[in-house]
Design an enzyme around this catalytic site. Structure first.
Site, PDB file in Angstrom:
ATOM      1  N   HIS A 262      11.673   1.484   1.788  1.00 58.92           N
ATOM      2  CA  HIS A 262      11.719   2.105   3.124  1.00 58.92           C
ATOM      3  C   HIS A 262      12.875   1.548   3.974  1.00 58.92           C
ATOM      4  O   HIS A 262      12.714   1.325   5.182  1.00 58.92           O
ATOM      5  CB  HIS A 262      10.391   1.921   3.858  1.00 58.92           C
ATOM      6  CG  HIS A 262       9.244   2.674   3.249  1.00 58.92           C
ATOM      7  ND1 HIS A 262       8.972   3.990   3.541  1.00 58.92           N
ATOM      8  CD2 HIS A 262       8.295   2.296   2.337  1.00 58.92           C
ATOM      9  CE1 HIS A 262       7.892   4.394   2.861  1.00 58.92           C
ATOM     10  NE2 HIS A 262       7.474   3.389   2.117  1.00 58.92           N
ATOM     11  N   ASP A 325       5.085  -1.597   1.061  1.00 61.26           N
ATOM     12  CA  ASP A 325       4.479  -0.435   0.412  1.00 61.26           C
ATOM     13  C   ASP A 325       5.509   0.407  -0.337  1.00 61.26           C
ATOM     14  O   ASP A 325       6.688   0.396  -0.011  1.00 61.26           O
ATOM     15  CB  ASP A 325       3.789   0.450   1.464  1.00 61.26           C
ATOM     16  CG  ASP A 325       4.756   0.955   2.527  1.00 61.26           C
ATOM     17  OD1 ASP A 325       5.558   0.141   3.021  1.00 61.26           O
ATOM     18  OD2 ASP A 325       4.739   2.163   2.847  1.00 61.26           O
ATOM     19  N   GLU A 326       4.994   1.119  -1.303  1.00 61.00           N
ATOM     20  CA  GLU A 326       5.748   2.181  -1.987  1.00 61.00           C
ATOM     21  C   GLU A 326       7.176   1.758  -2.366  1.00 61.00           C
ATOM     22  O   GLU A 326       8.103   2.540  -2.239  1.00 61.00           O
ATOM     23  CB  GLU A 326       5.831   3.430  -1.082  1.00 61.00           C
ATOM     24  CG  GLU A 326       4.478   4.006  -0.735  1.00 61.00           C
ATOM     25  CD  GLU A 326       4.539   5.138   0.277  1.00 61.00           C
ATOM     26  OE1 GLU A 326       3.779   6.099   0.104  1.00 61.00           O
ATOM     27  OE2 GLU A 326       5.329   5.073   1.249  1.00 61.00           O
ATOM     28  N   ALA A 327       7.315   0.542  -2.882  1.00 64.43           N
ATOM     29  CA  ALA A 327       8.649   0.072  -3.268  1.00 64.43           C
ATOM     30  C   ALA A 327       8.957   0.550  -4.690  1.00 64.43           C
ATOM     31  O   ALA A 327       9.237  -0.248  -5.593  1.00 64.43           O
ATOM     32  CB  ALA A 327       8.714  -1.452  -3.155  1.00 64.43           C
ATOM     33  N   HIS A 328       8.928   1.867  -4.873  1.00 58.53           N
ATOM     34  CA  HIS A 328       9.053   2.432  -6.224  1.00 58.53           C
ATOM     35  C   HIS A 328      10.467   2.279  -6.787  1.00 58.53           C
ATOM     36  O   HIS A 328      10.676   2.432  -7.979  1.00 58.53           O
ATOM     37  CB  HIS A 328       8.658   3.915  -6.228  1.00 58.53           C
ATOM     38  CG  HIS A 328       7.319   4.173  -5.623  1.00 58.53           C
ATOM     39  ND1 HIS A 328       6.208   3.395  -5.916  1.00 58.53           N
ATOM     40  CD2 HIS A 328       6.892   5.090  -4.718  1.00 58.53           C
ATOM     41  CE1 HIS A 328       5.167   3.848  -5.216  1.00 58.53           C
ATOM     42  NE2 HIS A 328       5.563   4.863  -4.485  1.00 58.53           N
TER      43      HIS A 328
END
Ligand code: TNX
Length: 514
Positions: A262, A325-328
């Site tokens: 993000h 979060d969501e550190a894809h």
């Protein structure tokens, strides 16, 4: 029943108590203990004074706040004093011991109302209860000529969880300091005591950092936010002012800088934060999971250290939220090495780290707070972290996310976690929701509001109300008071208060609105 008259008249309210005087049991969140004294009531009148604990500036400030809340509708002077002449009707705010950090005792007699608390936070909580015990018209912005009664009796109250939170996303669409203040006013009425501000994301950076000025001059500027329609940022002075405003309402600001994912907006401003050193294009869409800080680069840690240091210095509250979060776009091993370095860094700046539940993957999260946004009823990674000492703030997305649509017709919001009607938001227990995360591990609950689809304060209010009070009650009230029918009735009676304060809300068909 022998000897009783055939028709038992209701206990006579003391002379002329208006029929719209709320019952002591009408409060949101439901208090721990309520003992009505039928036949007694207090009358707020032109001679009423607000008396506060002599020598306590904090108690006096709570008294002033209460007076400000009561003056517009009543038109009464309501002076805030430290001594009262006998016979003068009074509302007293007194400090004593034995009621805990936020507990209070509210006693309503014929000639006085007394709120006692151990701490000023408890006095403030008591005043939020008192506002709800006055007729709804107390929220009129202009004087109403009428009789203002409060039902007699006693409330003894304290919170179930220390942390009751709300979150606003300032990154996807910026919300101005005045809008945030207005939200603080509203959430604090329900005894919510933390406001988490999501200050950075792929689409924008919303807090001034002096050592990295382009974060805001570039990524807080025109064209930032979803659809390029959410520009703006908080200057240090505005942030500091907001923190003080919230503190005066016993709300602690929890700032979030999301990392290592993000971060597109940060990389637009500072290309050296990307591994290839090339500035990515600014993003105004709502995709997630594509950006990552460069984990092997020392520039990354200089940046993170600077940001956390400045943020810690501006933030009196105990928590710094580092997202996570969501550190894809961050390989798992990189994520772990990043967290192993950054979680302790927060502690070095004197704060407790919090992060979305992904941080539980890191052993370094043992002294951190994991915010549970997962919708699963089991998450072995978070349960294992809890066993190591991690504390949890519960925000399961299918119950607590205020940005989910109420139903398929809701014009705003998303629906990836499902539709959330009021009853869905209310009918769950934070302590039994997830296997291995029980009451002792739970610091509290939080209702996040993401801003992809929200622009105005009206939009924020429409999504938050009436679900925010449901989450607030889960955080404050003892489980034994949990009862949908009771909550629905109290919420329905609350509607006119929002109308009088010009607060937007969703008139859920599950509720009979008063
Ligand atoms: C997931 S929940 C996100 C956010 C989005 C949100 C929309 C979480 C920790 N991350 O980036 O804004 O869904 O509901």
């Amino acid at each position: 029943v022998l000897g009783l008259p055939a028709v038992v008249a209701p206990a006579p309210a003391s002379a002329g108590t208006p029929p719209d005087t709320p019952a002591l049991t009408s409060v949101i969140p439901a208090p721990a203990e309520v003992t009505p004294a039928s036949g007694t009531s207090f009358r707020l009148g032109p001679r009423t004074v607000i008396r506060t604990q002599p020598g306590s500036r904090a108690a006096r400030a709570v008294g002033e706040r209460l007076a400000e809340d009561l003056r517009p509708a009543t038109g009464y002077p309501l002076p805030v004093v430290s001594t009262v002449r006998r016979g003068t009707p009074s509302i007293s705010l007194m400090l004593g011991t034995g009621l805990g950090a936020e507990g209070y005792r509210l006693t309503v007699g014929a000639s006085a109302i007394t709120i006692q608390a151990e701490q000023p936070a408890g006095l403030f909580a008591g005043t939020r209860t008192l506002l709800q015990l006055l007729p709804a018209q107390i929220d009129s912005p202009t004087p109403v000529r009428r009789s203002w009664a409060v039902a007699g009796g006693r409330i003894v109250d304290h919170p179930r969880f220390a942390y009751r939170g709300a979150m606003l996303d300032l990154a996807r669409h910026f919300h101005t300091p005045d809008e945030v203040k207005s939200y603080v006013d509203e959430i604090s009425r329900f005894k919510v005591n933390h406001l988490h501000l999501h200050l950075s994301d792929d689409q924008g950076w919303r807090i001034q950092i002096e050592s990295w000025p382009r974060l805001t001059t570039v990524s807080g500027g025109p064209g930032t936010g979803v659809d390029g329609a959410g520009p703006g940022y908080l200057t240090r002075a505005q942030y500091t002012d907001l923190v003080a405003y919230a503190a005066a309402r016993f709300v602690t600001i929890v700032p979030e800088i999301d990392m290592p994912g993000h971060v597109n907006a940060a990389q637009v401003a500072y290309p050296e934060l990307a591994c290839d050193g090339v500035a990515p294009p600014p993003r105004t869409d709502t995709a997630v999971g594509y950006s990552s800080l460069c984990i092997g680069s020392e520039t990354t840690y200089r940046f993170v250290d600077d940001v956390l240091r400045e943020l810690a210095a501006m933030t009196p509250g105990p928590y710094l939220h580092i997202g996570g979060d969501e550190a894809h776009a961050t390989p798992e091993a990189d994520y772990l090495s990043f967290m192993a370095r950054v979680l302790p860094l927060v502690a070095r700046h004197g704060k407790t780290a919090s992060g979305w539940n992904e941080i539980a993957k890191s052993p370094a999260s043992a002294t951190a707070i994991a915010q549970y946004w997962d919708t699963a009823s089991a998450n072995p990674t978070v349960a294992a972290a809890v066993a190591r000492g991690t504390k949890v703030v519960m925000s399961p997305a299918d119950r607590a996310y205020l940005d989910m649509k109420y139903d398929r017709h809701t014009p705003l919001g998303l629906s990836w976690a499902g539709y959330i009607e009021v009853r869905t938001a209310y009918d769950w227990d934070p302590a039994t929701r997830v296997t291995g995360i029980g009451e002792p591990a739970i610091l509290g609950v939080e209702a996040p509001l993401w801003s992809e689809t929200l622009r105005t304060l009206d939009d924020i209010e429409f999504m938050a109300f009436p679900r925010l009070p449901a989450i607030a009650e889960l955080g404050w009230s003892p489980p034994a008071t949990h009862d949908w029918n009771s909550f629905a009735t109290r919420l329905g009676a609350y509607g006119p208060r929002w109308e009088l304060r010009d607060v937007n809300f969703y008139p859920s068909p599950q509720i009979v609105w008063g």
